[in-house]
Design a protein around this motif. Structure first.
Motif, PDB file in Angstrom:
ATOM      1  N   HIS A 283     -34.220  15.760  18.167  1.00 28.70           N
ATOM      2  CA  HIS A 283     -33.702  17.115  18.301  1.00 28.70           C
ATOM      3  C   HIS A 283     -34.480  17.850  19.373  1.00 28.70           C
ATOM      4  N   ALA A 284     -33.790  18.703  20.124  1.00 24.16           N
ATOM      5  CA  ALA A 284     -34.416  19.396  21.243  1.00 24.16           C
ATOM      6  C   ALA A 284     -35.676  20.145  20.805  1.00 24.16           C
ATOM      7  N   ASP A 285     -35.643  20.765  19.639  1.00 29.96           N
ATOM      8  CA  ASP A 285     -36.798  21.542  19.177  1.00 29.96           C
ATOM      9  C   ASP A 285     -38.003  20.657  18.901  1.00 29.96           C
ATOM     10  N   ASP A 286     -37.740  19.391  18.671  1.00 27.08           N
ATOM     11  CA  ASP A 286     -38.760  18.478  18.210  1.00 27.08           C
ATOM     12  C   ASP A 286     -39.291  17.593  19.335  1.00 27.08           C
ATOM     13  N   ALA A 287     -38.580  17.619  20.473  1.00 26.65           N
ATOM     14  CA  ALA A 287     -38.834  16.638  21.521  1.00 26.65           C
ATOM     15  C   ALA A 287     -40.262  16.715  22.068  1.00 26.65           C
TER      16      ALA A 287
ATOM     17  N   ILE B  19     -40.425  20.111  -1.875  1.00 27.90           N
ATOM     18  CA  ILE B  19     -39.305  19.281  -1.415  1.00 27.90           C
ATOM     19  C   ILE B  19     -38.389  20.092  -0.493  1.00 27.90           C
ATOM     20  N   MET B  20     -38.221  21.366  -0.814  1.00 26.13           N
ATOM     21  CA  MET B  20     -37.398  22.203   0.047  1.00 26.13           C
ATOM     22  C   MET B  20     -38.033  22.353   1.423  1.00 26.13           C
ATOM     23  N   THR B  21     -39.355  22.506   1.437  1.00 23.61           N
ATOM     24  CA  THR B  21     -40.051  22.612   2.721  1.00 23.61           C
ATOM     25  C   THR B  21     -39.836  21.334   3.540  1.00 23.61           C
ATOM     26  N   LEU B  22     -39.955  20.196   2.864  1.00 24.05           N
ATOM     27  CA  LEU B  22     -39.759  18.916   3.557  1.00 24.05           C
ATOM     28  C   LEU B  22     -38.343  18.827   4.130  1.00 24.05           C
ATOM     29  N   CYS B  23     -37.362  19.187   3.329  1.00 24.97           N
ATOM     30  CA  CYS B  23     -35.975  19.072   3.782  1.00 24.97           C
ATOM     31  C   CYS B  23     -35.708  19.998   4.969  1.00 24.97           C
ATOM     32  N   GLN B  24     -36.342  21.185   4.933  1.00 26.08           N
ATOM     33  CA  GLN B  24     -36.153  22.106   6.055  1.00 26.08           C
ATOM     34  C   GLN B  24     -36.711  21.502   7.334  1.00 26.08           C
ATOM     35  N   LYS B  25     -37.913  20.912   7.209  1.00 30.74           N
ATOM     36  CA  LYS B  25     -38.547  20.280   8.358  1.00 30.74           C
ATOM     37  C   LYS B  25     -37.660  19.193   8.927  1.00 30.74           C
ATOM     38  N   LYS B  26     -36.900  18.554   8.059  1.00 30.64           N
ATOM     39  CA  LYS B  26     -36.037  17.466   8.495  1.00 30.64           C
ATOM     40  C   LYS B  26     -34.648  17.986   8.860  1.00 30.64           C
ATOM     41  N   ARG B  27     -34.562  19.266   9.168  1.00 29.49           N
ATOM     42  CA  ARG B  27     -33.306  19.896   9.590  1.00 29.49           C
ATOM     43  C   ARG B  27     -32.233  19.840   8.504  1.00 29.49           C
ATOM     44  N   GLY B  28     -32.658  19.887   7.261  1.00 34.45           N
ATOM     45  CA  GLY B  28     -31.699  19.840   6.160  1.00 34.45           C
ATOM     46  C   GLY B  28     -31.011  21.178   5.959  1.00 34.45           C
ATOM     47  N   ILE B  29     -29.775  21.126   5.468  1.00 37.04           N
ATOM     48  CA  ILE B  29     -29.072  22.357   5.121  1.00 37.04           C
ATOM     49  C   ILE B  29     -28.909  22.381   3.608  1.00 37.04           C
TER      50      ILE B  29
ATOM     51  N   SER C 212     -36.651  11.376  -6.860  1.00 36.95           N
ATOM     52  CA  SER C 212     -35.864  10.251  -6.372  1.00 36.95           C
ATOM     53  C   SER C 212     -34.722  10.812  -5.548  1.00 36.95           C
ATOM     54  N   PHE C 213     -34.100   9.925  -4.801  1.00 39.57           N
ATOM     55  CA  PHE C 213     -33.224  10.444  -3.758  1.00 39.57           C
ATOM     56  C   PHE C 213     -32.114   9.451  -3.464  1.00 39.57           C
ATOM     57  N   ASP C 214     -30.950   9.969  -3.198  1.00 41.65           N
ATOM     58  CA  ASP C 214     -29.826   9.111  -2.817  1.00 41.65           C
ATOM     59  C   ASP C 214     -28.960   9.884  -1.841  1.00 41.65           C
ATOM     60  N   TYR C 215     -28.180   9.157  -1.062  1.00 50.21           N
ATOM     61  CA  TYR C 215     -27.351   9.877  -0.094  1.00 50.21           C
ATOM     62  C   TYR C 215     -26.073   9.110   0.150  1.00 50.21           C
ATOM     63  N   GLU C 216     -25.089   9.831   0.652  1.00 47.11           N
ATOM     64  CA  GLU C 216     -23.924   9.126   1.178  1.00 47.11           C
ATOM     65  C   GLU C 216     -23.485   9.789   2.457  1.00 47.11           C
ATOM     66  N   PHE C 217     -22.878   8.990   3.292  1.00 52.46           N
ATOM     67  CA  PHE C 217     -22.445   9.492   4.584  1.00 52.46           C
ATOM     68  C   PHE C 217     -21.424  10.601   4.397  1.00 52.46           C
ATOM     69  N   LYS C 218     -21.580  11.673   5.181  1.00 54.72           N
ATOM     70  CA  LYS C 218     -20.652  12.776   5.063  1.00 54.72           C
ATOM     71  C   LYS C 218     -19.791  12.889   6.314  1.00 54.72           C
ATOM     72  N   ALA C 219     -20.406  13.122   7.460  1.00 52.91           N
ATOM     73  CA  ALA C 219     -19.618  13.316   8.674  1.00 52.91           C
ATOM     74  C   ALA C 219     -20.515  13.235   9.891  1.00 52.91           C
ATOM     75  N   PHE C 220     -19.885  13.094  11.052  1.00 54.43           N
ATOM     76  CA  PHE C 220     -20.618  13.236  12.312  1.00 54.43           C
ATOM     77  C   PHE C 220     -20.554  14.701  12.716  1.00 54.43           C
ATOM     78  N   GLU C 221     -21.711  15.254  13.068  1.00 53.88           N
ATOM     79  CA  GLU C 221     -21.727  16.659  13.467  1.00 53.88           C
ATOM     80  C   GLU C 221     -22.505  16.843  14.759  1.00 53.88           C
ATOM     81  N   LYS C 222     -22.062  17.841  15.519  1.00 48.45           N
ATOM     82  CA  LYS C 222     -22.725  18.145  16.791  1.00 48.45           C
ATOM     83  C   LYS C 222     -24.157  18.587  16.553  1.00 48.45           C
ATOM     84  N   ALA C 223     -25.056  18.168  17.439  1.00 46.41           N
ATOM     85  CA  ALA C 223     -26.439  18.626  17.324  1.00 46.41           C
ATOM     86  C   ALA C 223     -27.064  18.665  18.702  1.00 46.41           C
ATOM     87  N   GLN C 224     -28.086  19.493  18.833  1.00 44.12           N
ATOM     88  CA  GLN C 224     -28.819  19.604  20.103  1.00 44.12           C
ATOM     89  C   GLN C 224     -29.785  18.430  20.193  1.00 44.12           C
ATOM     90  N   LEU C 225     -29.304  17.321  20.677  1.00 40.60           N
ATOM     91  CA  LEU C 225     -30.149  16.131  20.713  1.00 40.60           C
ATOM     92  C   LEU C 225     -30.526  15.767  22.135  1.00 40.60           C
TER      93      LEU C 225
END
Lengths: 600, 378
Positions: free
Chosen positions: A503-507, A420-430, A470-483
């Protein structure tokens, strides 16, 4: 009815943990509904809800319970949706209750959705009654799940009720706990009238009908209702309770849950979270509402047949009557013509709206790839919201793009933590932290870009954890990204409906994957069709759909015309969802190709 | 005016079943012929459809290999037809005949019965390809049978040819065409070999023992074939059919123009302008039904106005004359024009439009099915 004999509560449970079965059991035990009238799982009244085993709308139901203490109690069950997309509806329900039954499947354990909804309930000062359901299953892990529940809400083991809604175990204990542990509503009947709107429905004859929880004072037919948010006044013509249908009453008093009819024609005048008072007994201050969550996921909805545009608009308007979280504005696409940009709470919400439009309104839709909403800081210093990639300003006009970040929690048996950690990293998770609910069950916290999880994140999470995470989320903030905006050109024409932000790295990778997926999906035409991916007009990937050489049957005689016609009919059907983009015919599926691109 | 119409008779007997053929046929059942003739004459005589406003002007005896049947059997079928229907206006009366399986005296009998058109299953003039196709005749027998037909007085002869066969080169096909054209038949049907489910060929291809020619090659040969045929004065009045002036097959045109036709024999398909039906595709079942005084019909469907229109579109596009616009019902006109506008964009250079009709260019014909589907209404 004395306020002391009222209990307002909801049930918090993950999908399939037995919420609807428990609700059915409560209805049966209180004779609200006889066994023979019982459709399995009464609460989920939409076909879709029953099919998918989820609750979408909040349904209130009033039950009368004869307790062994000799008193008759009114139990108002305010049902809550169980999916991550509908946490907004959950908070609406919670605001109308004093208590919550926390229902956990003994074979599954605590799940992420349960965690976040439980926290919401604790924040709302609700009394929580922990119930361990399905204890009679051979696979029940009673002890371990009890540890998880104790960790979650900080209760003692003896507070947890062991139950099986299906076989009727523990039902009496649940009733006892509802009466003894949940506080009755405060009796503020002498105060200035204030009622919280927690939901609404639209009735063709009676207009928009708010569902309310009366906190202070009384609402009665003949009074003039006033809404805090816009000040409009309406004469109340009817009040009532919810048994299974609506049942008229003389009034709604402090502590009660019910509905109000006041010939309100415009649904927009009823905003859940708003407070109703009455002119005759006017309050100065509104009740604390709850924050409305803005749609985060957007997608274009277009009629497959251009003629159906008006029908689509009317259908969306009708759905919006009962689903305030649905947003839509007209939009024009070069590729798809006239349609609507619609905002949803999440992917499931989007799917459900699409399915309802197709089933209940018999519309054929073409939908575009969903995207999240972005904030763009322009060179001029102005910030704008962009809800469609096609409208992304050119790079030279932008200082920065900000994307929505969610704070996510993932509950998983500990053996899956690594993948799961690998997946989250791939998805640019912190990564934030890990907690353990029990020796077996871990809770991971991540900050994740919403744009990365709206596609296949959930499916991936489920598949790498054999369905256990299982997974849940809530909105946190808008943050700058290389998109960057990734454009797709088909036969040299840029297709607005296929543009995505990534993301630029993924384009580059995504451009290549998208081109090859589109090559699979676009049928051959008379001519060769080039599919290109571009960033800032620079082509980064290309594939080609080879030309169709021939499509004609040589022999067509012998009088067997039927067979040929049936074959044509079948082909015609398969073409229903095709759209012309320039000279190229593109199936609707191709417009959703991004969803199918595997990012591995 | 009476509605132009035809009659189809299906005679399913064959000496050998060809590996590519999916018409209903049976081999090695010659002993059943008399019983079959009894049944089909009974079926004809029992038919009580009201066809008084039809102008029956064609009869087509197909198969199978009807030329295997003796003249007197054909005569009894004809007698039944005469007893049951007004066939006095029949102009074109075709029988299918295979080279080597239609001796001269039998051809003479057929001619004397009033049959005036022979459709010959030539298929190829290349011995190895005839063998591949499991045809049992020789190249010489093609010419012999053709000459016999002419000599006994058939002034209208068709030759069926197949091309784009695995192993066939363009040179072989071009030579075949030229040798047949030299004979000056009145009509030539030239089909690209089509893979039909349930045939031996289908299985061979599925098992990867045979590879079908690529579509690109087939399309190219298709266009070149049309050029050659037309250069010799054979007009391509349908995708796979070529004829000298006024020698189009009137019976097949009935099918393609969605005219009505009666049909007798196992697996035969009939149409009355509104309903389509077909008989059982089993000789035994067909015989049993008729002999026990029951209907041999195994499928019947009633067409909607939309079905009829879509047939008109699909088959219309296959013909040089195209779709007759005046026949499109008023309520579908908008829908059709809408489809046409989109299709013209997608199928650039494929349409020929006049005030009265829509037809396909040669390029368009190559994509005929796909274009048809795009124009059909739903």
């Amino acid at each position: 009815m004395k306020t002391a004999h009222i209990r307002n509560f909801c049930i918090i449970a993950h999908i399939d943990h037995g919420k609807s079965t428990l609700a059915d059991r409560l209805l049966e035990e209180t004779n609200t509904l006889s066994k023979k009238d019982m459709k399995a799982q009464v609460l989920d009244s939409m076909d879709l809800e029953r099919e998918r085993g989820i609750t979408i709308k909040s349904h209130p139901i009033r039950m009368e319970y004869q307790h062994s203490d000799g008193n008759c109690y009114v139990l108002n069950l305010i049902d809550t949706p169980g999916h991550v997309d509908f946490s907004y509806e959950v908070s609406r329900s919670l605001a109308a209750c004093e208590g919550a039954l926390l229902l956990v499947d003994a074979a599954q354990g605590v799940e992420a959705q349960t965690v976040s909804n439980t926290y919401l309930a604790i924040e709302n000062d609700l009394t929580i009654i922990p119930i361990l359901n399905k204890v009679d299953l051979p696979s029940a892990m009673v002890e371990d799940v009890k540890i998880q529940m104790m960790e979650l809400i900080g209760c003692d083991e003896n507070e947890i009720i062991e139950a099986s809604a299906k076989s009727g175990i523990g039902i009496q204990d649940i009733f006892d706990a509802i009466i003894s542990r949940i506080d009755p509503p405060k009796n503020n009947v002498e105060d200035k009238t204030r009622a919280l709107i927690f939901d609404s429905v639209y009735d063709n004859y009676k207009g928009a009908i708010p569902y309310v929880r009366v906190f202070d004072g009384v609402l009665k037919p003949g009074m003039t209702a006033q809404f805090f948010s816009h000040g409009r006044e309406y004469e109340i013509t009817e009040t009532g309770h919810f048994i299974l249908d609506k049942v008229k009453t003389n009034e709604l008093r402090s502590g009660e849950v019910g509905y109000v009819v006041a010939s309100i024609r415009d649904m927009a005048h009823i905003e859940p979270g708003d407070t109703i008072t009455v002119k005759e007994n006017k309050a100065d201050k509104r009740l604390p509402g709850y924050k409305k969550i803005k749609p985060m996921v957007f997608s274009g909805l277009y009629p497959a047949e251009a003629d159906d545009y008006d029908q689509l608009r009317q259908a969306l308007e009708k759905l919006q009557l009962n689903d305030a979280s649905l947003e839509f504005t007209p939009e024009t696409s070069q590729a798809l013509g006239f349609g609507f940009r619609c905002g949803f709470l999440g992917l499931l919400h989007m799917e459900i709206i699409q399915e309802r439009l197709e089933r209940e309104f018999d519309l054929d839709l073409v939908t575009t790839t969903p995207n999240v909403v972005y904030e763009v800081l322009l060179r001029t210093g102005e910030t704008i919201k962009v809800d469609t990639p096609a409208k992304m300003p050119s790079t030279s006009d932008m200082q920065a793009i900000l994307e929505p970040i969610v704070s996510a929690e993932i509950l998983t048996p500990k053996e899956y933590i690594g993948s799961i950690m690998t997946l989250c990293q791939k998805k640019r998770g912190i990564y934030k932290n890990t907690q353990y609910l029990s020796p077996e069950k871990a809770q991971l916290h991540y900050d994740l870009p919403l744009g990365e999880i709206i596609f296949d994140y959930y499916d991936k999470l489920k598949s790498i954890s054999s369905g256990y995470a299982s997974f849940d989320y809530e909105f946190k903030a808008f943050e700058k990204a290389q998109l960057q905006k990734l454009d797709i050109l088909i036969h040299s024409e840029s297709v607005d409906a296929l543009s995505t932000i990534c993301h630029a790295d993924d384009a580059y990778h995504r451009g290549v994957a998208l081109c090859s997926k589109l090559k699979e999906l676009i049928p051959r035409q008379m001519f060769e069709v080039a599919i290109q991916a571009a960033i800032n007009s620079r082509i980064i990937a290309r594939t080609t759909v080879r030309a169709l050489k021939k499509n004609v049957t040589a022999k067509c005689y012998g009088g067997d015309i039927s067979r040929k016609r049936k074959l044509w009919d079948k082909q015609k059907k398969g073409k229903k969802r095709m759209k012309m983009i320039g000279k190229v015919e593109v199936p609707q599926e191709a417009l959703l190709a991004v969803l199918q691109v595997d990012n591995d | 005016m009476k509605t132009p119409a035809g009659i189809y008779i299906h005679i399913p007997f064959c000496a050998v079943k060809c590996m590519y053929c999916d018409f209903y046929s049976i081999a090695e059942r010659e002993d059943s012929i008399p019983r079959f003739i009894n049944a089909i004459t009974t079926e004809i005589e029992r038919c009580n459809m009201d066809v008084s406003d039809w102008g029956i002007d064609t009869i087509f005896i197909g198969g199978g290999t009807p030329s295997l049947i003796d003249g007197h059997f054909i005569e009894s079928i004809l007698t039944s037809l005469q007893n049951s229907f007004d066939i006095s206006s029949v102009k074109e009366f075709t029988m299918e005949a295979n080279p080597g399986e239609s001796p001269k005296d039998r051809l003479m009998d057929f001619r004397s019965l009033g049959i005036n058109r022979i459709s010959m299953g030539v298929q190829s003039l290349e011995p190895t390809l005839l063998k591949f196709l499991t045809r049992i005749h020789s190249v010489e027998q093609v010419f012999e049978t053709y000459e016999n037909a002419r000599s006994v007085g058939f002034h209208n002869v068709n030759c069926d040819l197949i091309y784009s066969i695995p192993g066939q080169t363009w040179d072989i096909w071009e030579r075949d065409m030229e040798r047949i054209i030299e004979l000056e038949p009145n009509h030539i049907s030239a089909y690209t070999l089509t893979l039909e489910k349930g045939t031996d060929l289908f299985k061979l291809v599925k098992d990867k023992k045979v590879t079908m020619p690529e579509d690109g090659q087939t399309a190219e040969w298709f266009l070149k074939t049309h050029e050659i045929m037309e250069s010799y004065g054979y007009s391509s009045y349908e995708i796979s059919n070529f004829s000298k002036p006024k020698m189009e097959c009137q019976h097949n045109l009935h099918y393609w123009r969605i005219h009505p036709y009666l049909a007798f024999g196992p697996s035969a398909h009939g149409f009355d302008g509104q309903n389509r039906w077909n008989n059982s595709r089993s000789m035994d079942h067909y015989l049993q039904q008729i002999e026990s005084n029951k209907s041999p019909v195994s499928m019947k469907e009633t067409l909607t106005q939309k079905d009829l229109l879509n047939e008109m579109i699909g088959f219309g596009l296959r013909m040089k004359d195209g779709i007759n616009l005046s026949k499109i019902p008023e309520k579908f006109k908008n829908k059709f024009s809408g489809n046409l506008i989109v299709a013209e964009k997608k199928w650039e250079g494929c349409f020929i439009q006049t005030e009265k009709s829509i037809s396909l260019t040669k390029t368009g014909m190559v994509y005929g099915d796909a274009i048809g589907v795009d124009l059909m209404v739903d």
